[in-house]
Design a protein around this motif. Structure first.
Motif, mmCIF file in Angstrom:
data_model
loop_
_atom_site.group_PDB
_atom_site.id
_atom_site.type_symbol
_atom_site.label_atom_id
_atom_site.label_comp_id
_atom_site.label_asym_id
_atom_site.label_seq_id
_atom_site.Cartn_x
_atom_site.Cartn_y
_atom_site.Cartn_z
ATOM 1 N N SER A 1 -2.367 -12.107 -4.972
ATOM 2 C CA SER A 1 -3.424 -10.985 -4.744
ATOM 3 C C SER A 1 -3.936 -10.065 -5.741
ATOM 4 O O SER A 1 -3.321 -10.343 -7.042
ATOM 5 C CB SER A 1 -2.429 -9.873 -3.974
ATOM 6 O OG SER A 1 -1.409 -9.346 -4.824
ATOM 7 N N VAL A 2 -5.043 -9.402 -5.687
ATOM 8 C CA VAL A 2 -5.559 -8.395 -6.790
ATOM 9 C C VAL A 2 -5.262 -6.893 -5.955
ATOM 10 O O VAL A 2 -5.601 -6.436 -4.962
ATOM 11 C CB VAL A 2 -7.090 -8.528 -6.611
ATOM 12 C CG1 VAL A 2 -7.661 -7.624 -7.666
ATOM 13 C CG2 VAL A 2 -7.325 -9.840 -7.299
ATOM 14 N N GLN A 3 -4.176 -6.180 -6.936
ATOM 15 C CA GLN A 3 -3.812 -5.260 -6.450
ATOM 16 C C GLN A 3 -4.592 -3.876 -7.229
ATOM 17 O O GLN A 3 -4.537 -4.092 -8.395
ATOM 18 C CB GLN A 3 -2.287 -4.853 -6.829
ATOM 19 C CG GLN A 3 -1.493 -5.993 -5.731
ATOM 20 C CD GLN A 3 -0.124 -5.992 -6.463
ATOM 21 O OE1 GLN A 3 0.441 -5.507 -7.368
ATOM 22 N NE2 GLN A 3 0.796 -6.531 -5.417
ATOM 23 N N LEU A 4 -5.202 -2.930 -6.587
ATOM 24 C CA LEU A 4 -5.938 -1.666 -7.268
ATOM 25 C C LEU A 4 -5.181 -0.575 -7.452
ATOM 26 O O LEU A 4 -4.405 -0.285 -6.251
ATOM 27 C CB LEU A 4 -7.281 -1.758 -6.582
ATOM 28 C CG LEU A 4 -8.158 -3.046 -6.576
ATOM 29 C CD1 LEU A 4 -9.481 -2.711 -5.885
ATOM 30 C CD2 LEU A 4 -8.371 -3.393 -7.819
ATOM 31 N N PHE A 5 -4.928 -0.050 -8.443
ATOM 32 C CA PHE A 5 -4.209 1.202 -8.612
ATOM 33 C C PHE A 5 -5.123 2.284 -9.097
ATOM 34 O O PHE A 5 -6.032 2.466 -9.585
ATOM 35 C CB PHE A 5 -3.107 1.117 -9.673
ATOM 36 C CG PHE A 5 -1.908 -0.200 -9.332
ATOM 37 C CD1 PHE A 5 -0.679 0.599 -8.757
ATOM 38 C CD2 PHE A 5 -2.088 -1.160 -9.327
ATOM 39 C CE1 PHE A 5 0.467 -0.313 -8.256
ATOM 40 C CE2 PHE A 5 -1.153 -1.948 -9.057
ATOM 41 C CZ PHE A 5 0.082 -1.646 -8.304
ATOM 42 N N SER A 6 -4.495 3.473 -8.573
ATOM 43 C CA SER A 6 -5.245 4.996 -9.108
ATOM 44 C C SER A 6 -4.122 6.037 -9.186
ATOM 45 O O SER A 6 -3.171 5.886 -8.177
ATOM 46 C CB SER A 6 -6.203 5.424 -7.848
ATOM 47 O OG SER A 6 -6.668 6.495 -8.400
ATOM 48 N N GLY A 7 -4.049 6.472 -10.384
ATOM 49 C CA GLY A 7 -2.986 7.462 -10.613
ATOM 50 C C GLY A 7 -1.432 6.981 -10.477
ATOM 51 O O GLY A 7 -0.593 7.502 -10.282
ATOM 52 N N GLY A 8 -1.459 5.650 -10.903
ATOM 53 C CA GLY A 8 -0.190 4.843 -10.626
ATOM 54 C C GLY A 8 0.044 4.415 -9.387
ATOM 55 O O GLY A 8 1.065 4.151 -9.224
ATOM 56 N N GLU A 9 -0.497 4.495 -8.484
ATOM 57 C CA GLU A 9 -0.101 4.570 -7.154
ATOM 58 C C GLU A 9 -1.187 3.218 -6.532
ATOM 59 O O GLU A 9 -2.308 3.143 -6.777
ATOM 60 C CB GLU A 9 -0.277 5.712 -6.247
ATOM 61 C CG GLU A 9 0.030 5.359 -4.688
ATOM 62 C CD GLU A 9 -0.086 6.648 -3.899
ATOM 63 O OE1 GLU A 9 -0.758 6.918 -2.905
ATOM 64 O OE2 GLU A 9 0.089 7.730 -4.723
ATOM 65 N N LEU A 10 -0.328 2.123 -5.836
ATOM 66 C CA LEU A 10 -1.178 1.264 -5.258
ATOM 67 C C LEU A 10 -2.357 1.674 -4.016
ATOM 68 O O LEU A 10 -1.755 2.261 -3.370
ATOM 69 C CB LEU A 10 -0.227 0.193 -4.512
ATOM 70 C CG LEU A 10 -0.891 -1.157 -3.876
ATOM 71 C CD1 LEU A 10 -1.578 -1.997 -4.868
ATOM 72 C CD2 LEU A 10 0.286 -1.634 -3.258
ATOM 73 N N LYS A 11 -3.453 1.511 -4.289
ATOM 74 C CA LYS A 11 -4.373 1.930 -3.439
ATOM 75 C C LYS A 11 -4.934 0.863 -2.617
ATOM 76 O O LYS A 11 -5.289 1.153 -1.196
ATOM 77 C CB LYS A 11 -5.752 2.489 -3.996
ATOM 78 C CG LYS A 11 -5.201 3.657 -4.952
ATOM 79 C CD LYS A 11 -4.799 4.761 -3.977
ATOM 80 C CE LYS A 11 -4.528 6.280 -4.587
ATOM 81 N NZ LYS A 11 -3.988 7.387 -3.816
ATOM 82 N N ASN A 12 -5.367 -0.265 -3.122
ATOM 83 C CA ASN A 12 -5.749 -1.365 -2.222
ATOM 84 C C ASN A 12 -5.214 -2.758 -2.715
ATOM 85 O O ASN A 12 -4.667 -2.839 -3.976
ATOM 86 C CB ASN A 12 -7.295 -1.520 -2.253
ATOM 87 C CG ASN A 12 -7.861 -0.385 -1.598
ATOM 88 O OD1 ASN A 12 -7.515 -0.366 -0.415
ATOM 89 N ND2 ASN A 12 -8.693 0.350 -2.102
ATOM 90 N N GLU A 13 -5.065 -3.764 -1.833
ATOM 91 C CA GLU A 13 -4.447 -5.110 -2.127
ATOM 92 C C GLU A 13 -5.234 -6.248 -1.438
ATOM 93 O O GLU A 13 -5.169 -5.897 -0.179
ATOM 94 C CB GLU A 13 -3.169 -5.097 -1.774
ATOM 95 C CG GLU A 13 -2.442 -6.378 -2.451
ATOM 96 C CD GLU A 13 -0.891 -6.672 -1.963
ATOM 97 O OE1 GLU A 13 -0.517 -6.095 -1.125
ATOM 98 O OE2 GLU A 13 -0.103 -7.387 -2.929
ATOM 99 N N PHE A 14 -5.929 -7.069 -2.095
ATOM 100 C CA PHE A 14 -6.715 -8.076 -1.474
ATOM 101 C C PHE A 14 -6.022 -9.207 -1.741
ATOM 102 O O PHE A 14 -5.447 -9.612 -2.985
ATOM 103 C CB PHE A 14 -8.076 -8.025 -2.166
ATOM 104 C CG PHE A 14 -8.858 -6.770 -2.109
ATOM 105 C CD1 PHE A 14 -9.827 -6.697 -1.171
ATOM 106 C CD2 PHE A 14 -8.519 -5.690 -2.853
ATOM 107 C CE1 PHE A 14 -10.473 -5.520 -0.893
ATOM 108 C CE2 PHE A 14 -9.357 -4.627 -2.307
ATOM 109 C CZ PHE A 14 -10.329 -4.389 -1.502
ATOM 110 N N ILE A 15 -5.810 -9.968 -0.550
ATOM 111 C CA ILE A 15 -4.936 -11.119 -0.689
ATOM 112 C C ILE A 15 -5.827 -12.367 -0.602
ATOM 113 O O ILE A 15 -6.681 -12.428 0.470
ATOM 114 C CB ILE A 15 -3.750 -11.182 0.440
ATOM 115 C CG1 ILE A 15 -3.135 -9.753 0.241
ATOM 116 C CG2 ILE A 15 -2.894 -12.218 0.362
ATOM 117 C CD1 ILE A 15 -2.016 -9.451 1.513
#
Length: 118
Positions: A55-69
Protein backbone atom coordinates in the motif's frame (compact mmCIF):
# COMPACT_ATOMS: atom_id res chain seq x y z
CA UNK A 1 -4.87 -3.76 -14.75
CA UNK A 2 -3.59 -0.20 -14.89
CA UNK A 3 -0.54 1.60 -16.26
CA UNK A 4 1.56 3.53 -13.74
CA UNK A 5 4.24 6.17 -14.12
CA UNK A 6 6.33 7.89 -11.45
CA UNK A 7 7.48 11.43 -12.12
CA UNK A 8 8.66 14.15 -9.74
CA UNK A 9 7.58 12.14 -6.65
CA UNK A 10 4.06 11.55 -7.98
CA UNK A 11 2.54 8.18 -8.87
CA UNK A 12 0.23 8.64 -11.85
CA UNK A 13 -2.31 6.03 -12.88
CA UNK A 14 -3.64 5.59 -16.41
CA UNK A 15 -6.09 3.14 -17.94
CA UNK A 16 -3.56 2.14 -20.63
CA UNK A 17 -0.06 2.88 -21.88
CA UNK A 18 -1.48 4.96 -24.72
CA UNK A 19 -3.02 7.37 -22.19
CA UNK A 20 0.46 8.34 -20.88
CA UNK A 21 1.40 10.35 -23.98
CA UNK A 22 0.78 14.13 -23.81
CA UNK A 23 -2.00 13.78 -26.36
CA UNK A 24 -3.37 10.55 -27.72
CA UNK A 25 -3.78 10.05 -31.46
CA UNK A 26 -7.15 11.79 -31.49
CA UNK A 27 -5.57 14.90 -29.95
CA UNK A 28 -7.61 14.54 -26.76
CA UNK A 29 -5.90 15.48 -23.48
CA UNK A 30 -4.36 12.82 -21.25
CA UNK A 31 -6.86 11.09 -18.97
CA UNK A 32 -5.32 10.16 -15.65
CA UNK A 33 -7.31 7.97 -13.32
CA UNK A 34 -5.55 9.43 -10.27
CA UNK A 35 -2.32 11.01 -9.04
CA UNK A 36 -0.74 10.21 -5.66
CA UNK A 37 1.86 12.47 -4.06
CA UNK A 38 4.66 10.21 -2.84
CA UNK A 39 6.59 12.79 -0.80
CA UNK A 40 5.99 11.98 2.86
CA UNK A 41 3.93 8.88 2.09
CA UNK A 42 4.54 5.46 3.63
CA UNK A 43 5.04 2.34 1.50
CA UNK A 44 4.03 -0.81 3.38
CA UNK A 45 3.26 -4.49 2.94
CA UNK A 46 -0.48 -5.08 3.04
CA UNK A 47 -2.08 -8.28 4.31
CA UNK A 48 -5.10 -9.11 2.16
CA UNK A 49 -6.54 -12.13 0.44
CA UNK A 50 -4.65 -10.95 -2.68
CA UNK A 51 -1.05 -12.20 -2.75
CA UNK A 52 1.83 -9.74 -3.23
CA UNK A 53 -0.16 -6.76 -1.92
CA UNK A 54 1.31 -3.48 -0.72
CA UNK A 55 0.00 0.00 0.00
CA UNK A 56 0.79 3.68 -0.37
CA UNK A 57 -0.38 5.44 2.79
CA UNK A 58 -0.98 9.20 2.75
CA UNK A 59 -0.76 11.12 6.03
CA UNK A 60 -1.77 14.63 7.04
CA UNK A 61 -0.96 16.07 10.44
CA UNK A 62 0.42 12.69 11.51
CA UNK A 63 -2.92 10.99 10.80
CA UNK A 64 -3.59 8.41 8.08
CA UNK A 65 -5.89 10.06 5.53
CA UNK A 66 -5.87 7.62 2.59
CA UNK A 67 -4.48 4.19 1.79
CA UNK A 68 -4.17 2.89 -1.74
CA UNK A 69 -3.71 -0.87 -2.02
CA UNK A 70 -2.00 -2.55 -4.97
CA UNK A 71 -1.09 -6.13 -5.91
CA UNK A 72 1.76 -7.28 -8.15
CA UNK A 73 1.98 -10.43 -10.24
CA UNK A 74 4.81 -11.91 -8.14
CA UNK A 75 6.87 -11.28 -5.02
CA UNK A 76 9.97 -10.08 -6.97
CA UNK A 77 7.84 -7.59 -8.94
CA UNK A 78 6.20 -6.40 -5.70
CA UNK A 79 9.63 -5.88 -4.12
CA UNK A 80 10.87 -3.83 -7.08
CA UNK A 81 7.75 -1.65 -7.02
CA UNK A 82 8.03 -1.12 -3.28
CA UNK A 83 11.70 -0.12 -3.61
CA UNK A 84 10.99 2.29 -6.48
CA UNK A 85 8.06 3.83 -4.60
CA UNK A 86 10.12 4.08 -1.39
CA UNK A 87 12.94 5.93 -3.17
CA UNK A 88 10.31 8.18 -4.82
CA UNK A 89 9.15 9.30 -1.36
CA UNK A 90 12.51 11.06 -1.05
CA UNK A 91 14.17 8.47 1.19
CA UNK A 92 17.28 6.42 0.47
CA UNK A 93 17.26 2.65 0.64
CA UNK A 94 19.41 1.32 3.48
CA UNK A 95 22.68 -0.25 2.33
CA UNK A 96 22.88 1.56 -1.02
CA UNK A 97 26.44 2.59 -1.90
CA UNK A 98 26.92 6.18 -3.01
CA UNK A 99 27.88 5.13 -6.57
CA UNK A 100 24.83 2.85 -6.78
CA UNK A 101 22.46 5.62 -5.68
CA UNK A 102 22.71 7.22 -9.14
CA UNK A 103 21.34 4.12 -10.88
CA UNK A 104 17.88 4.49 -12.35
CA UNK A 105 15.42 1.64 -12.03
CA UNK A 106 13.07 0.99 -14.92
CA UNK A 107 10.02 -1.06 -14.12
CA UNK A 108 8.15 -2.33 -17.14
CA UNK A 109 5.32 -4.27 -15.57
CA UNK A 110 1.73 -3.74 -14.65
CA UNK A 111 0.10 -3.86 -11.27
CA UNK A 112 -3.39 -5.05 -10.53
CA UNK A 113 -5.26 -2.20 -8.91
CA UNK A 114 -6.81 -3.97 -5.92
CA UNK A 115 -8.38 -1.01 -4.18
CA UNK A 116 -8.24 2.74 -4.51
CA UNK A 117 -8.91 3.33 -0.79
CA UNK A 118 -10.93 6.25 0.34
Amino acid sequence: RRWFMIKDSFLMCYASREDVTPANTSGAPVKRRFVLPLGGSVIAYHKTTMPFSFSVQLFSGGELKNEFIFAAASEPIMNVWMEVLYVSTGKELPGIQEDEADLAVVVDTRLDDVDAGS
